[in-house]
Design an enzyme around this catalytic site. Structure first.
Site, PDB file in Angstrom:
ATOM      1  N   LYS A  38       0.853  -1.197   0.000  1.00 48.71           N
ATOM      2  CA  LYS A  38       0.000   0.000   0.000  1.00 48.71           C
ATOM      3  C   LYS A  38       0.885   1.242   0.000  1.00 48.71           C
ATOM      4  O   LYS A  38       1.920   1.272   0.679  1.00 48.71           O
ATOM      5  CB  LYS A  38      -0.918  -0.007   1.235  1.00 48.71           C
ATOM      6  CG  LYS A  38      -1.976   1.090   1.205  1.00 48.71           C
ATOM      7  CD  LYS A  38      -2.951   0.987   2.375  1.00 48.71           C
ATOM      8  CE  LYS A  38      -4.004   2.091   2.301  1.00 48.71           C
ATOM      9  NZ  LYS A  38      -4.989   1.998   3.386  1.00 48.71           N
ATOM     10  N   SER A  71      -9.790   2.000   2.203  1.00 44.02           N
ATOM     11  CA  SER A  71      -8.848   2.729   1.382  1.00 44.02           C
ATOM     12  C   SER A  71      -7.811   1.850   0.687  1.00 44.02           C
ATOM     13  O   SER A  71      -7.174   2.311  -0.261  1.00 44.02           O
ATOM     14  CB  SER A  71      -8.144   3.781   2.245  1.00 44.02           C
ATOM     15  OG  SER A  71      -7.354   3.166   3.249  1.00 44.02           O
ATOM     16  N   SER A 103     -10.156  -0.384   6.319  1.00 46.53           N
ATOM     17  CA  SER A 103      -9.529  -0.264   5.009  1.00 46.53           C
ATOM     18  C   SER A 103      -8.856  -1.527   4.484  1.00 46.53           C
ATOM     19  O   SER A 103      -8.350  -1.535   3.367  1.00 46.53           O
ATOM     20  CB  SER A 103      -8.505   0.867   5.029  1.00 46.53           C
ATOM     21  OG  SER A 103      -9.164   2.106   5.039  1.00 46.53           O
TER      22      SER A 103
END
Lengths: 470, 479
Positions: B78, B155, B179
């Protein structure tokens, strides 16, 4: 709000650097290379993703200070983020303490015995240093050096109980003494700074804050200036505004930074990158065990063990270096004599030279050599005082110097008598005056003899010989 | 589907040329990315260098190489997780071109175990969103692998999407309020959000320090367990890292669940939950029952009722301080030097933060102001404690709690646009509470409806990731 009655009200917020080897939240060294931005890492530069790890040693240092200042100690150490934007802030927040300071409700005694309340003692990190290449007001840009960023600081906040710039200076001095005794502050290189809140009766105590005053000598200067400024304004019926001012040491003036109607809002929240540290009883006990003797302990010891007068003991103990020097000298020299010479003569010479003891190179060895000669009457007090003046400037071997300069006291009675006879012969008028009953005239003869011996005789002895002769 | 273990064995036996394999994967990533925008950065150079190094060591028959748990496995990261020398921007323009000087703890671990870093996955800017549509200025929105008109969730949207699309790969995601599991649900993959403190946050670009957690995402539950075993463990550089004995996560896989107890969260079903979602989650629960688990309904009023409010109070307060450091001065985006520092900082922040970042900074700053702190931030901290207590009580009775991961099917972008900020925040209703309580939770894909995946959320007590993997593998086996 507190009800004030005194002419001047001063409260201090003092920041002192703790003398740990590494920074408060990373392992960068606090001392070393002076090249800008070399003692840094991702943590003290506030790089994204870096996290603080607490330096336990710094906590121990701060706890020692809390104990020495008679504070109530919080059972938990909690750090908060104090948010404000400024170029010296690596993260635009400072890791500090807010709701629950490490220590509170303490006190510190001034030299004359007045007890000043300490509101709180808390820990925080130092911001970076800003360098204004063309002076603080004029510079078009600033340079930022992060070497200092993250150094451990303690903030000490006093009650508004100081009543004069002199008291403020004395408070700083006493605090430095405590920091020094605790060995948590580098007396030579450590930074100690104060923000002072000062107000006067004439203005109904409108509070003015002066930022960033470095060292205890400066605080008195800055406050004397500010008090006079406020009094002058009040005299001309000008309203003194609540504001923040800065101290310009070079020009000896304070100048306005910003007017403030309200307290600044730092939006404190707990720094959850750090966990809450329990200040356990066991840990505190260990720290207490490690606490060095403080000034009060020394005073007691000097009075009981060395039979000094309390007043002398207090002066010696007021400075760690002086107290330690005394203890060493007193092992070899009569303590009362040693105390007299250290607290009077040494302090006098240091003051004259505007030096602190830790700044002078003179050590206990020099003092022992010198006072041995005094104790054994090998040199006169006069000569010894002169040697001391030179020693403070630059140390040397006392015994050799005395030999080389032929400064031994003239104790040979025949030699002394010879000088006296000469002086009497050379000053018949003075002898006549004396005989006529003018007692002072004798001093003139004694003076003449002292001159001949270059001060190496004791006036008392000379006096006796002359009296015998005439 | 083939698990990562088989791949690792082939690489160790040199049946697969690791450099060639990595090269192909990178090309595949580029191909996928052309349409789906899962990767902000493809770290081709780093990946190929790592592959070459592994190849050399394999040839030299280096003794240690055979013990490496992730040898040759492609790992996507990420964007918010720092990879040394690889642009790490947390999906924000304000950090564009920022290359960290150090690896995050999890990246160090992955590299030590022979994992190959293939790139940085797309996300909502700093994690601020549930659909990956709040990407930073100039960043692309990732698209759902099953329907390009729909969201990946967020996210960690890029991480979830690429986990679905790219084989022989595991992803490192990050969750603050859901997320990991929510995008995993929307993309039909497994996502494990560990206990707060179990995986070091060192090197994670902060959203909300007391909530952020890094966790693995992948197509197979074994792969998720494998990556978890690599990244979990104590780190002295993260003060909130838990110094506890590490668990053997893989040992829980396929372990029988007979007699274990699951609490069905009453408030998480019924009104507000799409029928298709509910149906499939109940199917998942049925599978657990078939494997011998016992279920019972439980009411958890506090977490569902106050979860969102508590979460947004804490998360925005912390975020607003974390984002203060971005001012165009030391790294990332910069502006023309003009005016006072205040004017300059304002310009840098105005021009480079996206709208949602600005909204959260304003919300968070407001919540910590004098006069409001007690009512908002401090109150939220107290509610958090109450929520933890309520969960803890439930875990005296249950091994895990279950709910849908998201109450809706992956929505269309055009529908997301119509949502108000508050409706947008409500997508997290199932997931925020375990996040606020720091509890481990896992998304388990349980079915498809209208060709869109549906996920079931399992929540366990602190440090009980093992149980989640145990339940998760039981469902996988049942399929």
């Amino acid at each position: 709000m507190k009800h004030f009655t005194t002419d001047i009200v001063i409260g201090l917020e003092i920041h002192a650097e703790l003398d740990t080897k590494t920074k408060l939240f990373c392992s960068c060294p606090t001392h070393g290379s002076e090249e800008p931005n070399t003692r840094t890492c991702e943590v003290c530069l506030g790089m994204p993703g870096s996290k603080p790890v607490l330096n336990k040693k710094a906590v121990e240092f701060a706890l020692k200070l809390c104990l020495a200042l008679n504070c109530e100690i919080s059972p938990e150490l909690i750090f908060s983020r104090k948010s404000y934007f400024y170029p010296d802030m690596a993260k635009n927040y400072q890791i500090s303490q807010y709701e629950i300071p490490l220590g509170k409700n303490g006190s510190l005694k001034l030299r004359e015995g007045k007890k000043v309340g300490i509101t709180r003692v808390h820990m925080e990190e130092d911001p970076a240093s800003l360098i204004h290449p063309a002076g603080m007001k004029e510079s078009a840009y600033v340079l930022v050096d992060y070497n200092r960023s993250g150094n451990p600081l303690v903030e000490i906040v006093t009650e508004p109980e100081l009543e004069s710039p002199e008291e403020a200076r004395d408070f700083m001095k006493q605090l430095i003494t405590v920091l020094n005794y605790l060995e948590i502050f580098d007396i030579n290189e450590g930074i100690i700074k104060a923000d002072a809140n000062v107000s006067i009766k004439e203005s109904n105590y409108a509070r003015v804050e002066i930022k960033n005053i470095t060292g205890f000598k400066e605080i008195e200067r800055a406050l004397v200036y500010e008090v006079n400024r406020q009094k002058e304004e009040a005299k001309h019926h000008k309203k003194i505004e609540q504001e923040t001012r800065a101290w310009d040491s070079e020009n000896g003036v304070t100048f306005s930074l910003r007017k403030k109607e309200t307290e600044e809002d730092y939006g404190y929240i707990i720094d959850t990158d750090l966990t809450i540290v329990d200040i356990e009883e066991k840990w505190l006990k260990e720290i207490k065990k490690e606490m060095p003797e403080l000034a009060q302990d020394k005073v007691r010891k000097f009075v009981e063990k060395h039979k000094l007068k309390k007043e002398d003991a207090e002066i010696l103990a007021a400075e760690k270096e002086l107290a330690e020097m005394f203890e060493k000298v007193a092992e070899e020299i009569n303590p009362v004599l040693a105390a007299k010479w250290l607290r009077r003569e040494l302090v006098r010479v240091l003051n004259y030279n505007k030096k602190e003891l830790h700044e002078a190179e003179i050590d206990e060895k020099h003092m022992i050599d010198l006072l041995k000669l005094v104790e054994n009457k090998k040199i006169t007090d006069n000569v010894a005082a002169k040697i001391l003046e030179k020693l403070v400037e630059k140390p040397f071997d006392v015994k050799e110097y005395v030999k080389k300069e032929k400064l031994e006291a003239v104790s040979d009675i025949e030699e002394l008598e010879k000088y006296c006879r000469e002086a009497i012969g050379e000053n018949p008028k003075a002898i006549e005056d004396y005989r006529k009953g003018e007692a002072k005239a004798l001093n003139f003869i004694v003076g003449a003899v002292m001159k001949k011996t270059k001060g190496k005789a004791t006036p008392k002895e000379v006096n006796e010989i002359i009296l015998r002769m005439i | 589907m083939e698990s990562i273990h088989n791949l690792i064995n082939k690489i160790k036996a040199q049946e697969i040329d690791i450099v060639e394999h990595t090269y192909k994967l990178i090309e595949e990533c580029k191909e996928i990315n052309r349409e789906y925008n899962y990767l902000n950065i493809i770290s081709e150079e780093l990946a190929l260098n790592q592959a070459r190094e592994i190849k050399v060591q394999l040839k030299q028959k280096n003794k240690n190489i055979k013990n490496k748990k992730l040898l040759g496995v492609a790992i996507s990261v990420k964007d918010a997780i720092c990879v040394k020398d690889v642009e790490s921007a947390a999906g924000s323009k304000i950090l564009q071109s920022y290359k960290p000087l150090f690896d995050a703890f999890v990246i160090q671990k992955v590299k030590e175990e022979g994992g190959i870093i293939i790139g940085k996955t797309s996300q909502d800017e700093f994690g601020f969103g549930g659909f990956s549509v709040n990407v930073g200025i100039g960043f692309k929105v990732p698209k759902n692998p099953f329907d390009m008109e729909r969201s990946c969730g967020g996210s960690s949207g890029g991480a979830a999407g690429i986990s679905q699309k790219l084989s022989n790969h595991v992803a490192l995601g990050e969750s603050t309020g859901g997320s990991i599991v929510e995008p995993a649900s929307f993309c039909g993959v497994y996502g494990l959000c560990p206990t707060y403190g179990r995986v070091s946050r060192y090197g994670l670009i902060d959203f909300s320090n007391s909530l952020d957690k890094i966790g693995p995402m992948g197509k197979n539950i074994e792969d998720v367990a494998l990556l978890m075993s690599v990244i979990s463990g104590y780190d002295k550089n993260d003060s909130t890292s838990l110094n506890v004995k590490d668990d053997n996560y893989e040992s829980y896989l396929k372990k029988p669940i007979k007699g274990m107890k699951i609490g069905i969260i009453k408030e998480a079903f019924g009104s507000g939950v799409e029928r298709e979602v509910e149906k499939n989650v109940y199917n998942g629960i049925e599978e657990l029952k078939e494997e011998g688990a016992k279920t019972e309904e439980i009411s958890l009023e506090l977490p569902i009722k106050y979860g969102i409010a508590t979460y947004y109070m804490i998360a925005t307060s912390e975020a607003s301080t974390n984002l203060a450091k971005y001012c165009g001065m030391r790294y990332g985006a910069s502006e023309k030097l003009e005016g006072s520092f205040n004017e300059y900082f304002t310009k840098a922040r105005s021009n480079n933060f996206g709208d949602e970042a600005k909204r959260r900074i304003i919300l968070g700053t407001f919540a910590r102001m004098a006069g409001y702190r007690d009512a908002f931030y401090l109150k939220a901290m107290k509610v958090r404690t109450l929520m933890i207590n309520e969960y803890k009580k439930a875990f005296k009775k249950f091994d895990a709690l279950v709910s849908p991961t998201a109450s809706i099917l992956p929505p269309k972008f055009e529908d997301i646009e119509k949502l108000s900020p508050l409706q947008h925040y409500m997508i997290d209703v199932m997931t925020v509470s375990p996040n606020v309580a720091g509890l481990p939770h896992l998304n388990v894909p349980v079915g498809f409806e209208k060709n869109l995946p549906i996920g079931m959320l399992l929540i366990a007590d602190h440090l009980q990731e093992g149980k989640l993997l145990q339940f998760g593998s039981a469902v996988e086996k049942g399929k």
